[in-house]
Motif scaffolding. Structure first.
Motif, short mmCIF file in Angstrom:
data_model
loop_
_atom_site.label_atom_id
_atom_site.label_comp_id
_atom_site.label_asym_id
_atom_site.label_seq_id
_atom_site.Cartn_x
_atom_site.Cartn_y
_atom_site.Cartn_z
N VAL A 198 -99.86 7.37 -44.61
CA VAL A 198 -99.64 8.35 -43.55
C VAL A 198 -100.95 8.56 -42.82
O VAL A 198 -101.98 8.88 -43.45
CB VAL A 198 -99.12 9.69 -44.13
N ALA A 199 -100.93 8.39 -41.50
CA ALA A 199 -102.13 8.59 -40.69
C ALA A 199 -102.38 10.08 -40.48
O ALA A 199 -101.45 10.86 -40.27
CB ALA A 199 -101.98 7.89 -39.35
N LEU A 200 -103.65 10.48 -40.51
CA LEU A 200 -104.05 11.88 -40.36
C LEU A 200 -105.15 12.00 -39.32
O LEU A 200 -105.97 11.10 -39.17
CB LEU A 200 -104.56 12.44 -41.69
N SER A 201 -105.16 13.14 -38.63
CA SER A 201 -106.26 13.41 -37.71
C SER A 201 -107.52 13.74 -38.49
O SER A 201 -107.50 14.57 -39.42
CB SER A 201 -105.90 14.58 -36.80
N ALA A 202 -108.63 13.09 -38.12
CA ALA A 202 -109.88 13.32 -38.83
C ALA A 202 -110.42 14.72 -38.62
O ALA A 202 -111.29 15.18 -39.36
CB ALA A 202 -110.92 12.29 -38.38
N ASP A 203 -109.93 15.43 -37.61
CA ASP A 203 -110.49 16.74 -37.26
C ASP A 203 -109.74 17.92 -37.85
O ASP A 203 -110.18 19.06 -37.70
CB ASP A 203 -110.50 16.90 -35.73
N LEU A 204 -108.60 17.69 -38.51
CA LEU A 204 -107.75 18.80 -38.93
C LEU A 204 -107.69 18.93 -40.44
O LEU A 204 -107.52 17.93 -41.16
CB LEU A 204 -106.33 18.62 -38.39
N PRO A 205 -107.80 20.15 -40.98
CA PRO A 205 -107.57 20.37 -42.40
C PRO A 205 -106.13 20.02 -42.76
O PRO A 205 -105.20 20.28 -41.98
CB PRO A 205 -107.83 21.87 -42.58
N VAL A 206 -105.93 19.45 -43.95
CA VAL A 206 -104.60 19.03 -44.40
C VAL A 206 -104.42 19.40 -45.86
O VAL A 206 -105.33 19.24 -46.68
CB VAL A 206 -104.41 17.50 -44.23
N ALA A 207 -103.23 19.89 -46.20
CA ALA A 207 -102.85 20.13 -47.58
C ALA A 207 -101.42 19.61 -47.77
O ALA A 207 -100.75 19.21 -46.82
CB ALA A 207 -102.93 21.61 -47.93
N GLY A 208 -100.99 19.60 -49.01
CA GLY A 208 -99.64 19.14 -49.30
C GLY A 208 -99.02 19.94 -50.42
O GLY A 208 -99.71 20.66 -51.17
N PHE A 209 -97.71 19.83 -50.52
CA PHE A 209 -96.98 20.50 -51.60
C PHE A 209 -95.93 19.55 -52.13
O PHE A 209 -95.19 18.93 -51.36
CB PHE A 209 -96.33 21.80 -51.11
N LEU A 210 -95.89 19.44 -53.45
CA LEU A 210 -94.94 18.57 -54.13
C LEU A 210 -93.92 19.44 -54.84
O LEU A 210 -94.24 20.06 -55.86
CB LEU A 210 -95.68 17.68 -55.13
N PRO A 211 -92.69 19.56 -54.32
CA PRO A 211 -91.74 20.50 -54.91
C PRO A 211 -91.09 20.02 -56.20
O PRO A 211 -90.65 20.82 -57.01
CB PRO A 211 -90.69 20.68 -53.81
N THR A 212 -91.00 18.69 -56.40
CA THR A 212 -90.23 18.22 -57.56
C THR A 212 -91.04 17.23 -58.39
O THR A 212 -92.00 17.59 -59.03
CB THR A 212 -88.90 17.60 -57.10
N ASP A 213 -90.67 15.94 -58.35
CA ASP A 213 -91.28 14.96 -59.24
C ASP A 213 -92.72 14.66 -58.88
O ASP A 213 -93.16 14.89 -57.76
CB ASP A 213 -90.46 13.66 -59.22
N GLY A 214 -93.46 14.11 -59.84
CA GLY A 214 -94.85 13.79 -59.65
C GLY A 214 -95.06 12.65 -58.67
O GLY A 214 -94.20 11.82 -58.45
N ALA A 215 -96.26 12.62 -58.08
CA ALA A 215 -96.63 11.58 -57.12
C ALA A 215 -98.07 11.18 -57.35
O ALA A 215 -98.82 11.84 -58.08
CB ALA A 215 -96.46 12.10 -55.69
N ILE A 216 -98.46 10.08 -56.72
CA ILE A 216 -99.86 9.66 -56.70
C ILE A 216 -100.30 9.67 -55.25
O ILE A 216 -99.72 8.98 -54.41
CB ILE A 216 -100.04 8.26 -57.32
N VAL A 217 -101.30 10.49 -54.94
CA VAL A 217 -101.79 10.64 -53.57
C VAL A 217 -103.23 10.14 -53.52
O VAL A 217 -104.11 10.71 -54.17
CB VAL A 217 -101.71 12.11 -53.11
N SER A 218 -103.43 9.06 -52.78
CA SER A 218 -104.76 8.45 -52.66
C SER A 218 -105.40 8.25 -54.03
O SER A 218 -106.59 8.51 -54.23
CB SER A 218 -105.66 9.28 -51.75
N GLY A 219 -104.60 7.82 -55.00
CA GLY A 219 -105.09 7.50 -56.33
C GLY A 219 -105.10 8.66 -57.31
O GLY A 219 -105.39 8.46 -58.49
#
Length: 293
Positions: A194-215
């Motif tokens: 997923v592409a992101l803007s380099a200038d903006l703060p970003v967070a995420g929320f995982l409501p259910t099963d586990g994931a791997i995000v950037s390792g």
């Protein structure tokens, strides 16, 4: 690649008859750009006829923020003191700019109360710049079919634009500080970037099963914050079920914040004036109708 710099479990809380999961604010972060609250109502099975008809007891005021509700399953009905009303169902969203003051009520839809079913939803609070805090309140419901869905490279995932934009696709809801909310779905054993803007703060929320995000492994029911370096993340789904994940953020609002309950202004004097106007009846009253009851 942007890295996960913190992740925290949610905090349980009560909203009306429901136990919810408060993902934001938490011990690690108070704001993600202009986004200041995220509540998750986990999937809840509602039996027919158990919940009482709305009586106005849940109606409450807001000022100085926008509220944003995403219904993943089920249906919610909105009514407010400006005459705004609507029902959103599976995959739809509703946005309310509280502006200079409003009273609203969010209710389980009549059909869901009468016939039963499952409810699963999220609500965000989004701070407004001072100029927009002074504007009249607005309400906008958007059904699922009017929200863009963007296939991600590799064919194993897609991104639904709930608020803001992605890759030239834009939600119809207004924004004031480049805020965005995306729902990413990754198929079993799949991955996506997923592409992101380099200038903006970003967070995420995982409501259910586990994931791997950037390792980094993220457990279910956790809010995570990304660092500032990098212009994309990789989301991997190691399970045999589809993975759902919310990404959100926006530009910080460089203004002082004074907050008391559902009112978010810039000074204590503005808060005092806001409550004075509410008690004086200047926010109006909700005119309930049978179709929203």
């Amino acid at each position: 690649m942007r890295q996960v710099i913190s992740q925290l479990d949610i905090q349980p809380d009560k909203v009306g008859p429901f136990t919810i999961a408060r993902a934001l604010p938490n011990k690690a972060v108070q704001f993600v750009g202009p986004i200041m609250l995220l509540d998750h109502l986990p999937p809840k099975d509602i039996a027919p006829g158990v919940l009482p008809d709305p009586d106005g007891s849940f109606a409450h005021p807001h000022r100085g923020i926008a509220t944003f509700t995403y219904v993943l399953e089920g249906a919610l009905t909105h009514a407010d003191s400006t005459g705004g009303r609507g029902t959103i169902s599976d995959g739809g969203v509703q946005w309310m700019k509280a502006g200079n003051g409003i009273v609203h009520d969010e209710m389980i839809s009549t059909d869901l109360r009468k016939h039963g079913g499952r409810l699963h939803s999220f609500q965000f609070w989004i701070n407004l710049p001072a100029r927009n805090k002074a504007e009249p309140a607005e309400y906008m419901p958007v059904p699922a079919e009017d929200l863009p869905v963007v296939p991600l490279p590799g064919g194993r995932a897609h991104l639904k634009v709930l608020l803001g934009g992605y890759d030239g696709h834009t939600s119809p809801i207004p924004t004031f500080a480049e805020e965005f909310i995306w729902h990413v779905r990754v198929e079993p054993m799949g991955s996506a970037r997923v592409a992101l803007s380099a200038d903006l703060p970003v967070a995420g929320f995982l409501p259910t099963d586990g994931a791997i995000v950037s390792g980094t492994k993220i457990a279910a029911q956790r809010c995570f914050v990304l660092g500032n370096e990098g212009s994309e993340i990789e989301i991997t789904n190691p399970s045999a079920e589809p993975l759902d994940l919310l990404l959100f953020g926006g530009a910080p609002i460089d203004e002082p914040v004074a907050m008391r309950g559902p009112f978010v202004m810039n000074t204590e004097a503005e808060l005092t004036e806001g409550f004075r106007e509410f008690r004086a009846g200047k926010y109006g009253q909700i005119a309930y109708q049978s179709e929203t009851a």
